[in-house]
Design a protein around this motif. Sequence first.
Motif, short mmCIF file in Angstrom:
data_model
loop_
_atom_site.label_atom_id
_atom_site.label_comp_id
_atom_site.label_asym_id
_atom_site.label_seq_id
_atom_site.Cartn_x
_atom_site.Cartn_y
_atom_site.Cartn_z
N GLY A 1 1.04 -0.77 0.16
CA GLY A 1 0.35 -0.32 0.11
C GLY A 1 1.03 1.11 0.07
N GLY A 2 0.02 2.15 0.04
CA GLY A 2 0.88 3.25 -0.26
C GLY A 2 -0.15 4.53 -0.80
N LEU A 3 0.65 5.82 -0.97
CA LEU A 3 0.11 7.08 -2.01
C LEU A 3 0.80 6.62 -3.24
CD1 LEU A 3 -1.18 9.56 -1.37
CD2 LEU A 3 0.81 10.99 -1.19
N VAL A 4 -0.64 6.93 -3.78
CA VAL A 4 -0.78 7.47 -5.32
C VAL A 4 -1.32 7.83 -5.68
CG1 VAL A 4 -2.32 5.50 -5.46
CG2 VAL A 4 -0.43 5.77 -7.17
N GLN A 5 -0.72 9.10 -7.30
CA GLN A 5 -1.60 9.68 -7.44
C GLN A 5 -3.13 9.08 -8.26
OE1 GLN A 5 1.20 11.85 -10.38
NE2 GLN A 5 0.78 13.89 -8.21
N ALA A 6 -3.82 10.01 -8.55
CA ALA A 6 -5.10 9.55 -8.66
C ALA A 6 -4.50 8.67 -10.95
CB ALA A 6 -6.14 10.36 -9.70
N GLY A 7 -5.02 7.49 -11.61
CA GLY A 7 -5.03 7.16 -12.60
C GLY A 7 -3.35 6.61 -11.96
N GLY A 8 -2.59 6.38 -11.20
CA GLY A 8 -1.57 5.31 -11.77
C GLY A 8 -1.65 3.90 -11.37
N SER A 9 -0.90 3.07 -10.14
CA SER A 9 -1.16 2.12 -10.00
C SER A 9 -0.65 1.65 -8.71
CB SER A 9 -0.23 1.33 -11.90
OG SER A 9 -0.93 1.00 -12.81
N LEU A 10 -0.69 0.67 -8.48
CA LEU A 10 -0.33 0.07 -7.18
C LEU A 10 -0.68 -1.47 -7.31
CD1 LEU A 10 -0.74 1.69 -4.43
CD2 LEU A 10 1.52 1.28 -4.73
N ARG A 11 0.46 -2.77 -6.25
CA ARG A 11 0.04 -3.70 -6.50
C ARG A 11 -0.06 -4.07 -5.02
NH1 ARG A 11 4.00 -9.46 -8.72
NH2 ARG A 11 4.78 -8.30 -6.93
N LEU A 12 -0.83 -5.08 -4.70
CA LEU A 12 -0.64 -5.41 -2.94
C LEU A 12 -0.44 -7.11 -2.65
CD1 LEU A 12 -4.15 -4.22 -1.79
CD2 LEU A 12 -1.76 -2.53 -2.01
N SER A 13 0.33 -7.45 -2.08
CA SER A 13 0.78 -8.60 -2.18
C SER A 13 -0.19 -8.91 -0.46
CB SER A 13 2.36 -8.64 -2.46
OG SER A 13 2.63 -9.01 -3.19
N CYS A 14 -0.29 -10.49 -0.26
CA CYS A 14 -0.97 -11.00 0.59
C CYS A 14 -0.02 -12.02 1.28
CB CYS A 14 -2.01 -10.99 0.79
SG CYS A 14 -2.83 -12.08 2.32
N GLU A 15 1.15 -12.16 2.07
CA GLU A 15 1.88 -13.38 2.04
C GLU A 15 0.87 -14.44 3.51
OE1 GLU A 15 5.95 -11.65 1.56
OE2 GLU A 15 5.65 -13.57 2.56
#
Length: 120
Positions: A9-23
Amino acid sequence: QVQLVESGGGLVQAGGSLRLSCEASGRTFSNYAMAWFRQAPGKEREAVATINWSGGITGYADSVKGRFTISRDNAKNTLYLEMSSLKLEDTAVYYCAASRLPTRGPYDMWGQGTQVTVSL
């Protein structure tokens, strides 16, 4: 019992991308359905995406369909959520959850959550 730990998780601008992981640890990850939920301030927790034990069947909330992709790597005991074209309304705490069944919920084992904040 299973232990679930989210990250990415984190801070991202609108239109951007993130990848969440769950171990996952503590039991056989590959036997069970998994899901991502999210909870925004003042709102109820909602299911975002689900995936069956093999990864062959997925489901999405209408609000994220076409923008988010759920996947899993059973060899790594890890669940993912690829998020793109992020919108302000995607801001929430995102939780991964595990079922005790191979194809569906209920999801009754939870991680601690990871914050996703989308800004202008």
